[in-house]
Design an enzyme around this catalytic site. Sequence first.
Site, PDB file in Angstrom:
ATOM      1  N   CYS A  48      48.061  65.336  47.524  1.00 21.78           N
ATOM      2  CA  CYS A  48      47.512  65.705  48.849  1.00 21.78           C
ATOM      3  C   CYS A  48      48.894  65.551  49.716  1.00 21.78           C
ATOM      4  O   CYS A  48      48.912  66.371  50.937  1.00 21.78           O
ATOM      5  CB  CYS A  48      46.567  64.380  49.434  1.00 21.78           C
ATOM      6  SG  CYS A  48      44.962  64.569  48.318  1.00 21.78           S
ATOM      7  N   SER A  49      49.584  64.755  49.471  1.00 18.04           N
ATOM      8  CA  SER A  49      50.770  64.575  50.226  1.00 18.04           C
ATOM      9  C   SER A  49      51.621  65.634  50.018  1.00 18.04           C
ATOM     10  O   SER A  49      52.001  66.436  51.118  1.00 18.04           O
ATOM     11  CB  SER A  49      51.633  63.523  49.774  1.00 18.04           C
ATOM     12  OG  SER A  49      51.042  62.167  49.916  1.00 18.04           O
TER      13      SER A  49
END
Lengths: 161, 171
Positions: A48-49
């Site tokens: 996600c980052s």
Amino acid sequence: MADTILAKGAQAPDFELSCTPDQRLRLHDLKGKRVILAFYPADWSPVCSDQMALYNESRKLFQQHNAEVIGISVDSKWCHLAFEQDRHLHFPLLADFEPKGAISRLYGVYNEQEGQSKRALFVIDEEGLIRWSYLSPDGINPGADGILEALEEMDNVHEEK
Amino acid sequence: MSLKPPITHNDQQTGNPDASFVLVEYGDYQCEHCGHAYPLIKRLLKEKGKDLLFVFRNFPLQESHPAAYPAALAAEAAGRQGKFWPMHDMIYEHQDNLHGNSFMQFAEALKLDIERFREDVESDALGLKIDADFESGVRSGVNGTPTFFINGELLAYDGTYASLLAALQPV
């Protein structure tokens, strides 16, 4: 509630969610703009980052097509704030927090087992119509190529009118 | 996923232009995984350079890596004086310790025309090239760095030399 991911042609369900600890964002207020809704499992997770970092850097490319990107997960507004500040994110992250996952469910992208959003993308046009949607495996960063292709196709249809 | 657009003479390239293998890296000068890949690529060029053309395209994640964009500008500006690869190498070899003055020091160490280097770094043209590299990466499906393409197709790189070497096997 939708069991499967909302598809092209469907009206994007309206919602209002917290985007900062003291501000809320309503989808319908963005009419006239194209919106990229990026549902993702969790702040801070590696995939996600990377995905949010990529969209952060791609904002200029999206804006060339009159589109703004918005992230959504079940994390709280305070968690989002810390994540945004740590990663220097310059676009809103919405908290699908209470009732948990309600908006993810509306779009058919809630993972009941894990209690988090699936990794899914929607491109919504100026009138609030879904023009492209994509469900990615949780562990795979879908990148932004599909988003750009969808936006370009919308530009072409626009010109033909 | 495939490479868009294909390689042109505007791309930074090294190795054999007539090679049967063309390896493209989308890289960020401050990304540690790219720093890890750097010596692997050097080794690959040394061992397989006769039949390999290596191309580097910029994919700086500026918000995560504040020195990535200035580094890309420095390398491209050095390229204007025929020293892209020496600058590229120097940046990766000092990746752990990049700061505001680094690039001017590197330019001096490489005996570049400093006045011209400064002008090129500030020129719009180089910024536009880096932006175009980034956009081509996004269009090619790059979602992080480093991402490699071999002969235009995504390469399954897993951080090992073997995974790079495997890409150079005749089909």
